[in-house]
Motif scaffolding. Sequence first.
Motif, PDB file in Angstrom:
ATOM      1  N   TYR A   1      12.407   0.563   2.568  1.00 21.19           N
ATOM      2  CA  TYR A   1      11.810   1.129   3.775  1.00 21.19           C
ATOM      3  C   TYR A   1      11.077   2.417   3.446  1.00 21.19           C
ATOM      4  CZ  TYR A   1      14.303  -2.082   6.815  1.00 21.19           C
ATOM      5  OH  TYR A   1      14.737  -3.215   7.458  1.00 21.19           O
ATOM      6  N   VAL A   2      10.165   2.769   4.321  1.00 22.92           N
ATOM      7  CA  VAL A   2       9.483   4.056   4.238  1.00 22.92           C
ATOM      8  C   VAL A   2       9.580   4.763   5.577  1.00 22.92           C
ATOM      9  CG1 VAL A   2       7.860   3.496   2.389  1.00 22.92           C
ATOM     10  CG2 VAL A   2       7.250   2.972   4.754  1.00 22.92           C
ATOM     11  N   ALA A   3       9.553   6.081   5.499  1.00 25.18           N
ATOM     12  CA  ALA A   3       9.404   6.926   6.677  1.00 25.18           C
ATOM     13  C   ALA A   3       7.952   7.386   6.670  1.00 25.18           C
ATOM     14  CB  ALA A   3      10.344   8.121   6.615  1.00 25.18           C
ATOM     15  N   LEU A   4       7.270   7.172   7.781  1.00 22.48           N
ATOM     16  CA  LEU A   4       5.854   7.508   7.893  1.00 22.48           C
ATOM     17  C   LEU A   4       5.644   8.615   8.909  1.00 22.48           C
ATOM     18  CD1 LEU A   4       4.445   3.865   8.052  1.00 22.48           C
ATOM     19  CD2 LEU A   4       4.473   5.371   6.061  1.00 22.48           C
ATOM     20  N   SER A   5       4.778   9.571   8.555  1.00 18.00           N
ATOM     21  CA  SER A   5       4.380  10.588   9.517  1.00 18.00           C
ATOM     22  C   SER A   5       3.448   9.937  10.530  1.00 18.00           C
ATOM     23  CB  SER A   5       3.662  11.741   8.801  1.00 18.00           C
ATOM     24  OG  SER A   5       2.401  11.290   8.315  1.00 18.00           O
TER      25      SER A   5
ATOM     26  N   GLU B   1       0.812  -1.227   0.000  1.00 18.98           N
ATOM     27  CA  GLU B   1       0.000   0.000   0.000  1.00 18.98           C
ATOM     28  C   GLU B   1       0.844   1.276   0.000  1.00 18.98           C
ATOM     29  OE1 GLU B   1      -0.196  -1.551   4.336  1.00 18.98           O
ATOM     30  OE2 GLU B   1      -0.173  -2.420   2.337  1.00 18.98           O
ATOM     31  N   HIS B   2       2.159   1.162   0.195  1.00 17.03           N
ATOM     32  CA  HIS B   2       3.052   2.324   0.170  1.00 17.03           C
ATOM     33  C   HIS B   2       3.594   2.612  -1.230  1.00 17.03           C
ATOM     34  CE1 HIS B   2       3.994   1.087   4.564  1.00 17.03           C
ATOM     35  NE2 HIS B   2       3.049   2.009   4.558  1.00 17.03           N
ATOM     36  N   LEU B   3       3.450   1.661  -2.145  1.00 14.57           N
ATOM     37  CA  LEU B   3       4.123   1.759  -3.434  1.00 14.57           C
ATOM     38  C   LEU B   3       3.778   3.024  -4.208  1.00 14.57           C
ATOM     39  CD1 LEU B   3       6.033   0.625  -5.535  1.00 14.57           C
ATOM     40  CD2 LEU B   3       4.128  -0.741  -6.431  1.00 14.57           C
ATOM     41  N   GLU B   4       2.521   3.389  -4.304  1.00 16.87           N
ATOM     42  CA  GLU B   4       2.165   4.578  -5.085  1.00 16.87           C
ATOM     43  C   GLU B   4       2.887   5.816  -4.553  1.00 16.87           C
ATOM     44  OE1 GLU B   4      -1.731   6.925  -6.866  1.00 16.87           O
ATOM     45  OE2 GLU B   4      -2.035   5.430  -5.295  1.00 16.87           O
ATOM     46  N   SER B   5       2.955   5.964  -3.236  1.00 15.43           N
ATOM     47  CA  SER B   5       3.652   7.113  -2.645  1.00 15.43           C
ATOM     48  C   SER B   5       5.153   7.040  -2.890  1.00 15.43           C
ATOM     49  CB  SER B   5       3.383   7.179  -1.139  1.00 15.43           C
ATOM     50  OG  SER B   5       2.026   7.442  -0.898  1.00 15.43           O
TER      51      SER B   5
ATOM     52  N   GLY C   1       0.475   8.460   9.113  1.00 14.22           N
ATOM     53  CA  GLY C   1       0.637   7.329   8.202  1.00 14.22           C
ATOM     54  C   GLY C   1       1.030   7.704   6.787  1.00 14.22           C
ATOM     55  N   GLU C   2       1.250   8.990   6.529  1.00 10.46           N
ATOM     56  CA  GLU C   2       1.664   9.436   5.193  1.00 10.46           C
ATOM     57  C   GLU C   2       3.123   9.036   4.950  1.00 10.46           C
ATOM     58  OE1 GLU C   2       2.220  13.583   2.662  1.00 10.46           O
ATOM     59  OE2 GLU C   2       2.264  13.660   4.849  1.00 10.46           O
ATOM     60  N   VAL C   3       3.407   8.507   3.751  1.00 13.08           N
ATOM     61  CA  VAL C   3       4.780   8.197   3.376  1.00 13.08           C
ATOM     62  C   VAL C   3       5.485   9.516   3.057  1.00 13.08           C
ATOM     63  CG1 VAL C   3       6.284   7.013   1.732  1.00 13.08           C
ATOM     64  CG2 VAL C   3       4.161   5.928   2.470  1.00 13.08           C
ATOM     65  N   VAL C   4       6.519   9.826   3.842  1.00 16.25           N
ATOM     66  CA  VAL C   4       7.246  11.087   3.655  1.00 16.25           C
ATOM     67  C   VAL C   4       8.687  10.869   3.219  1.00 16.25           C
ATOM     68  CG1 VAL C   4       5.759  12.420   5.200  1.00 16.25           C
ATOM     69  CG2 VAL C   4       7.758  11.226   6.133  1.00 16.25           C
ATOM     70  N   GLY C   5       9.114   9.616   3.155  1.00 14.14           N
ATOM     71  CA  GLY C   5      10.464   9.314   2.712  1.00 14.14           C
ATOM     72  C   GLY C   5      10.602   7.840   2.407  1.00 14.14           C
TER      73      GLY C   5
ATOM     74  N   TYR D   1       5.547  -0.388 -11.493  1.00  9.81           N
ATOM     75  CA  TYR D   1       6.657  -0.628 -10.580  1.00  9.81           C
ATOM     76  C   TYR D   1       6.407  -1.825  -9.652  1.00  9.81           C
ATOM     77  CZ  TYR D   1       8.312   3.965 -11.993  1.00  9.81           C
ATOM     78  OH  TYR D   1       8.759   5.028 -12.727  1.00  9.81           O
ATOM     79  N   ARG D   2       5.208  -2.360  -9.675  1.00  9.38           N
ATOM     80  CA  ARG D   2       4.847  -3.432  -8.741  1.00  9.38           C
ATOM     81  C   ARG D   2       5.763  -4.664  -8.843  1.00  9.38           C
ATOM     82  NH1 ARG D   2       1.189  -3.566  -5.294  1.00  9.38           N
ATOM     83  NH2 ARG D   2      -0.138  -1.983  -6.205  1.00  9.38           N
ATOM     84  N   PRO D   3       6.069  -5.193 -10.034  1.00  8.91           N
ATOM     85  CA  PRO D   3       6.956  -6.372 -10.077  1.00  8.91           C
ATOM     86  C   PRO D   3       8.332  -6.109  -9.454  1.00  8.91           C
ATOM     87  CG  PRO D   3       5.815  -6.113 -12.174  1.00  8.91           C
ATOM     88  CD  PRO D   3       5.537  -4.863 -11.372  1.00  8.91           C
TER      89      PRO D   3
END
Length: 154
Positions: free
Chosen positions: A57-61, A13-17, A64-68, A41-43
């Motif tokens: 990895y993601v950085a989340l606010s 669920e983070h991929l689009e961001s 829950g917003e992906v910010v990095g 980009y999914r594959p």
Amino acid sequence: MSRQISIEKARPEHLESIVSIINAGATTVRKDREFADWQDYRPAFEALREAPECDIYVALSESGEVVGTFQIHFLKGVAFKGRPRVELESVHVRANRRGAGIGRKMVEHAERLAAAANACIIQLTSNREREGSHLFYRRLGFEQSHLGYKKMLM
């Protein structure tokens, strides 16, 4: 503030961001070479998540917003008695959130992962166009030790 930021392995669920953030920061070499649809980009995302030698990895606010985002790769080698090297790749912070300590927190997280893997070195490349990023990495203790080369195959 970065105090309210959490770092975790990226989920589907983070991929689009993630795609939005990395494409917003595309340098000249990547412009017009990326796909318009984030689903393309999914594959690659799934292959990265499934590979034992790397993670994304993601950085989340706190909302829950992906910010990095960043990718980490553990590379095998003979030097340093076979201890792994860690390569950081695609370190990006959402443009409107830069300067709040998010990038620092992501790199520190990557350094902890590298230490836990007994890595001998953590390395990265940064496009020469990213002068602000170069200053950022130097502030975090990275030294410009090598001259790098790339050859585009697409």
